[in-house]
Design a protein around this motif. Structure first.
Motif, PDB file in Angstrom:
ATOM      1  N   ALA A 140     -25.244  -5.318  40.240  1.00  0.00           N
ATOM      2  CA  ALA A 140     -26.018  -5.016  39.037  1.00  0.00           C
ATOM      3  C   ALA A 140     -27.519  -5.040  39.352  1.00  0.00           C
ATOM      4  O   ALA A 140     -28.275  -4.170  38.893  1.00  0.00           O
ATOM      5  N   ARG A 141     -27.954  -6.052  40.114  1.00  0.00           N
ATOM      6  CA  ARG A 141     -29.367  -6.113  40.512  1.00  0.00           C
ATOM      7  C   ARG A 141     -29.760  -4.881  41.326  1.00  0.00           C
ATOM      8  O   ARG A 141     -30.826  -4.291  41.124  1.00  0.00           O
ATOM      9  N   ASP A 142     -28.898  -4.512  42.269  1.00  0.00           N
ATOM     10  CA  ASP A 142     -29.185  -3.347  43.106  1.00  0.00           C
ATOM     11  C   ASP A 142     -29.265  -2.075  42.263  1.00  0.00           C
ATOM     12  O   ASP A 142     -30.118  -1.210  42.504  1.00  0.00           O
ATOM     13  N   ASN A 143     -28.373  -1.967  41.290  1.00  0.00           N
ATOM     14  CA  ASN A 143     -28.373  -0.774  40.436  1.00  0.00           C
ATOM     15  C   ASN A 143     -29.628  -0.708  39.568  1.00  0.00           C
ATOM     16  O   ASN A 143     -30.188   0.369  39.339  1.00  0.00           O
ATOM     17  N   VAL A 147     -30.443  -2.199  30.782  1.00  0.00           N
ATOM     18  CA  VAL A 147     -29.233  -2.998  30.999  1.00  0.00           C
ATOM     19  C   VAL A 147     -28.494  -2.413  32.195  1.00  0.00           C
ATOM     20  O   VAL A 147     -28.217  -1.213  32.230  1.00  0.00           O
ATOM     21  N   ALA A 148     -28.183  -3.290  33.170  1.00  0.00           N
ATOM     22  CA  ALA A 148     -27.490  -2.829  34.370  1.00  0.00           C
ATOM     23  C   ALA A 148     -26.214  -3.639  34.583  1.00  0.00           C
ATOM     24  O   ALA A 148     -26.185  -4.854  34.356  1.00  0.00           O
ATOM     25  N   THR A 149     -25.150  -2.954  34.991  1.00  0.00           N
ATOM     26  CA  THR A 149     -23.906  -3.603  35.399  1.00  0.00           C
ATOM     27  C   THR A 149     -23.619  -3.200  36.838  1.00  0.00           C
ATOM     28  O   THR A 149     -24.429  -2.553  37.497  1.00  0.00           O
ATOM     29  N   ASN A 168     -22.946   0.775  36.111  1.00  0.00           N
ATOM     30  CA  ASN A 168     -23.731   1.620  35.209  1.00  0.00           C
ATOM     31  C   ASN A 168     -25.099   1.016  34.926  1.00  0.00           C
ATOM     32  O   ASN A 168     -25.284  -0.201  35.015  1.00  0.00           O
ATOM     33  N   VAL A 169     -26.023   1.891  34.546  1.00  0.00           N
ATOM     34  CA  VAL A 169     -27.335   1.465  34.073  1.00  0.00           C
ATOM     35  C   VAL A 169     -27.650   2.268  32.815  1.00  0.00           C
ATOM     36  O   VAL A 169     -27.457   3.487  32.780  1.00  0.00           O
ATOM     37  N   VAL A 170     -28.112   1.562  31.788  1.00  0.00           N
ATOM     38  CA  VAL A 170     -28.581   2.214  30.565  1.00  0.00           C
ATOM     39  C   VAL A 170     -30.034   1.814  30.367  1.00  0.00           C
ATOM     40  O   VAL A 170     -30.364   0.619  30.326  1.00  0.00           O
ATOM     41  N   GLY A 171     -30.900   2.814  30.271  1.00  0.00           N
ATOM     42  CA  GLY A 171     -32.312   2.532  30.085  1.00  0.00           C
ATOM     43  C   GLY A 171     -32.899   3.333  28.931  1.00  0.00           C
ATOM     44  O   GLY A 171     -32.688   4.548  28.849  1.00  0.00           O
ATOM     45  N   GLU A 172     -33.610   2.638  28.038  1.00  0.00           N
ATOM     46  CA  GLU A 172     -34.344   3.320  26.968  1.00  0.00           C
ATOM     47  C   GLU A 172     -35.816   3.347  27.374  1.00  0.00           C
ATOM     48  O   GLU A 172     -36.403   2.307  27.687  1.00  0.00           O
ATOM     49  N   LEU A 173     -36.401   4.548  27.356  1.00  0.00           N
ATOM     50  CA  LEU A 173     -37.754   4.742  27.853  1.00  0.00           C
ATOM     51  C   LEU A 173     -38.654   5.299  26.758  1.00  0.00           C
ATOM     52  O   LEU A 173     -38.221   6.120  25.944  1.00  0.00           O
ATOM     53  N   LEU A 174     -39.906   4.855  26.740  1.00  0.00           N
ATOM     54  CA  LEU A 174     -40.941   5.474  25.922  1.00  0.00           C
ATOM     55  C   LEU A 174     -41.823   6.275  26.884  1.00  0.00           C
ATOM     56  O   LEU A 174     -42.432   5.705  27.800  1.00  0.00           O
TER      57      LEU A 174
END
Length: 436
Positions: A301-304, A373-375, A378-384
């Motif tokens: 997860a850290r690597d992702n 959020v990373a597993t 998978n990684v989910v990122g919300e960006l502005l």
């Protein structure tokens, strides 16, 4: 027909000696302090206790040969000396004694060499076996087993020298052949496996079948002695283990011999085959396995997360080479507002990013992470995102625009295999309309 007494029939070599003798048609008497616990086929069992000499006579009665493993005793040389007298008294002739590698190089006042000298001075048709380190020690619960399985290390004192590990079954085959068919009388046989491995090479071989890395840890003589004393081991044992380590450092365990094949007619087992056979005992178990799995999952997860941050940074500064390197060759990219137009493969994705970044002044986008959020997969990122839009409809010099985007990435083997991007494309139209 040969009648053979096997001392230590429940031991690492003894049980295999019993099987080898039976397969060669010998009548076998399997001896142990607890004979009721022996699991032998085709052999008789007999109680034998080194500390109870009344058990020696019945065990030796009528035998032609003996397989001898030295006992654990403070006066072992004297005890074995009396036993050899008992062997001669029943007119047994053949004796195979299990010694150890390089025992002949040690001073005559240490137990290992004294035992050999006692055997050599007997009137028996003796053969001494000097095997290298047993492969079985790697999985033994009282040796390397727990540290390999649960700590993922194997600690030895080698000085960089190699060891020609041997399977205990090959030692037993040599013993059985000599006891039944003769040969090698008055000889000491140096027994080894087919390869000599350094500590690092051994760790690599174990790692190949153990699911996760095992590291070889070199321990100095002083460190080893300090550890053994801290573990409460007596000075005699500390000195014995030091002599063994000194033999390894001196290169006395590194020579590969052909004695197993010469005596038995077949080559010795190699360590890769042994480790594959014992793979289940080399892998973490219970709590250690659960902890290792949890740590590996957390590390992935850290690597992702690190990969995702690198990907976004490369995109924002238009470093296409670094960006593309974050993706797998067969990657699939989808702008979710336009789901019917996925982009497949790195080459197509590079062109897509070029066209997209051309919508912004100098291709630059300022990105702020809102949520990440990373597993392990998978990684989910919300960006502005903020940029100066210069695309279709924009006035000369462009217009400032800000928009939110959510990226959902799937990662395998350290590369993004799929990326889905969710954003509102009307944000650009609204920015242009407001500027007008």
């Amino acid at each position: 027909m040969s009648r053979i007494l096997v001392i230590g029939a429940s031991g690492k070599t003894g049980r295999h000696v019993v099987a080898g003798l039976v397969s060669r048609g010998a009548t076998v008497r399997a001896a142990s302090r607890n004979p009721e616990q022996l699991d032998v086929t085709g052999a008789d069992t007999e109680r034998f206790d080194w500390h109870d000499e009344s058990t020696w006579g019945p065990a030796l009665d009528g035998v032609d040969g003996v397989y001898l493993v030295k006992p654990e005793s403070a006066d072992v040389v004297k005890v074995v000396g009396r036993f050899l007298d008992a062997v001669k008294a029943v007119r047994a002739t053949r004796l195979v004694f299990l010694s150890e590698c390089a025992a002949q190089t040690r001073p005559g006042d240490v137990t290992e060499r004294q035992m050999e000298l006692a055997v050599e001075s007997s009137d028996l048709e003796w053969t001494i076996l000097r095997p290298s380190w047993f492969m079985q020690d790697i999985v033994d619960e009282y040796f390397f087993g727990p540290m390999v399985r649960d700590d993922r290390i194997i600690v030895m004192t080698t000085g960089g020298s190699a060891t020609a590990w041997i399977d205990a079954r090959d030692i037993a085959e040599v013993a059985a052949e000599v006891l039944v068919n003769g040969g090698a009388a008055g000889q000491a046989l140096d027994l080894t496996g087919p390869d000599a491995l350094t500590l690092d090479q051994l760790a690599e071989r174990i790692t190949a079948v153990a699911d996760s890395p095992v590291t070889g840890v070199e321990e100095s003589l002083r460190e080893a002695e300090t550890r053994m004393r801290a573990d409460g081991l007596d000075e005699g044992f500390v000195a014995y283990m030091t002599r063994i380590a000194e033999s390894i450092i001196a290169g006395e365990t590194a020579t590969v011999t052909g004695e197993v094949e010469r005596v038995t007619g077949r080559p010795p087992r190699d360590i890769d085959a042994f480790l594959a056979e014992q793979a289940g005992q080399l892998r973490p178990s219970g709590k250690a396995r659960a902890e290792m799995d949890a740590e590996q999952t957390l590390q992935r997860a850290r690597d992702n997360e690190a990969l995702f941050r690198r990907l976004i940074s490369a995109w924002a500064r238009t470093d296409l080479d670094d960006l593309i390197d974050c993706f797998a060759d067969d990657m699939v990219y989808t702008d979710m507002p336009f789901p019917d137009e996925p982009v497949r493969g790195k080459a197509a994705f590079r062109e897509h990013v070029k066209r997209y970044n051309a919508l912004f002044a100098d291709g630059q986008v300022e990105v702020e992470f809102v949520t990440l959020v990373a597993t392990s997969t998978n990684v989910v990122g919300e960006l502005l995102c903020r940029a100066r839009y210069v695309g279709p409809g924009a006035p000369e010099g462009g217009v400032p625009v800000r928009w939110y985007a959510t990226l959902v990435d799937t990662v395998m083997d350290g590369r993004v295999v799929s990326e889905h991007v969710y954003f509102d494309p009307t944000a650009f139209d609204k920015a242009v309309a407001q500027a007008a």
